[in-house]
Design a protein around this motif. Sequence first.
Motif, PDB file in Angstrom:
ATOM      1  N   SER A  67       0.575  -1.195  -0.053  1.00 24.70           N
ATOM      2  CA  SER A  67      -0.028   0.043   0.062  1.00 24.70           C
ATOM      3  C   SER A  67       0.888   1.081  -0.068  1.00 24.70           C
ATOM      4  CB  SER A  67      -0.927   0.086   1.137  1.00 24.70           C
ATOM      5  OG  SER A  67      -1.852  -0.991   1.112  1.00 24.70           O
ATOM      6  N   GLY A  68       2.126   1.103   0.587  1.00 27.26           N
ATOM      7  CA  GLY A  68       2.755   2.410   0.562  1.00 27.26           C
ATOM      8  C   GLY A  68       2.899   3.289   1.740  1.00 27.26           C
ATOM      9  N   LEU A  69       3.779   4.523   2.083  1.00 30.14           N
ATOM     10  CA  LEU A  69       3.771   5.375   3.009  1.00 30.14           C
ATOM     11  C   LEU A  69       2.603   6.195   2.873  1.00 30.14           C
ATOM     12  CD1 LEU A  69       5.582   6.316   5.271  1.00 30.14           C
ATOM     13  CD2 LEU A  69       6.540   7.939   3.517  1.00 30.14           C
ATOM     14  N   ARG A  70       2.196   6.789   1.705  1.00 32.08           N
ATOM     15  CA  ARG A  70       0.980   7.590   1.650  1.00 32.08           C
ATOM     16  C   ARG A  70      -0.115   7.014   2.187  1.00 32.08           C
ATOM     17  NH1 ARG A  70       0.704  10.841  -3.577  1.00 32.08           N
ATOM     18  NH2 ARG A  70       2.577  11.765  -2.213  1.00 32.08           N
ATOM     19  N   LYS A  71      -0.361   5.823   1.998  1.00 39.97           N
ATOM     20  CA  LYS A  71      -1.635   4.986   2.331  1.00 39.97           C
ATOM     21  C   LYS A  71      -1.541   5.042   3.933  1.00 39.97           C
ATOM     22  CE  LYS A  71      -5.355   2.243   1.667  1.00 39.97           C
ATOM     23  NZ  LYS A  71      -6.607   2.657   0.820  1.00 39.97           N
ATOM     24  N   PHE A  72      -0.417   4.575   4.394  1.00 42.08           N
ATOM     25  CA  PHE A  72      -0.383   4.607   5.930  1.00 42.08           C
ATOM     26  C   PHE A  72      -0.596   5.989   6.504  1.00 42.08           C
ATOM     27  CE2 PHE A  72       3.148   5.395   9.059  1.00 42.08           C
ATOM     28  CZ  PHE A  72       2.637   4.752  10.186  1.00 42.08           C
ATOM     29  N   THR A  73       0.015   7.056   5.942  1.00 43.77           N
ATOM     30  CA  THR A  73      -0.188   8.314   6.689  1.00 43.77           C
ATOM     31  C   THR A  73      -1.562   8.887   6.481  1.00 43.77           C
ATOM     32  OG1 THR A  73       0.611   9.624   4.668  1.00 43.77           O
ATOM     33  CG2 THR A  73       2.155   9.200   6.590  1.00 43.77           C
TER      34      THR A  73
END
Length: 169
Positions: A67-73
């Motif tokens: 999902s990646g960093l952007r999805k996490f944040t």
Amino acid sequence: MNSQYGLEVDLVQNKALGAFLMFRTVQAYEKNEKTNSGCPLLLLFLVLPVLYQKDIRNALKSTRINSGLRKFTNKFSSREIKETDVLLRVHDLADSYKKLSWASFILASKANMLAVLPDDALVVSHDQKIPRKYECPSIKPMLTGADKLGAWFAKNSLYEIASNLKVRF
């Protein structure tokens, strides 16, 4: 580490665990980074603040590595979590964890787990296999989190990481 919260926190948030988490983060970075140049040293100062905070770690746990960093944040501004202030704390947490992060990094270096390429301030892992017996169930979520962070850091620029995690380098 002398903590106002007592011995329990000191036992969990210690430099040996921090060194292991940094080692796993750098290994994941190297596995996912295309040029194989090493992980920027600055990024290691984000590992412990993210992984030692339960609310951040829980969001990390529920985010898939792909999902990646952007999805996490983005999860912190979603309807389910509604805690945008959590991301705003990461910079201050990184500052308060600076001594522990540095001590963890020094220990990882002395244990021959990590090395610095001084010309570029990049960190590389030594090709070591840590026996699975040291991956006890209580730290498994942190190890998985370290793997995710390393992969996400490798796929983003320092600017993108700073922007997403609301930190300044």
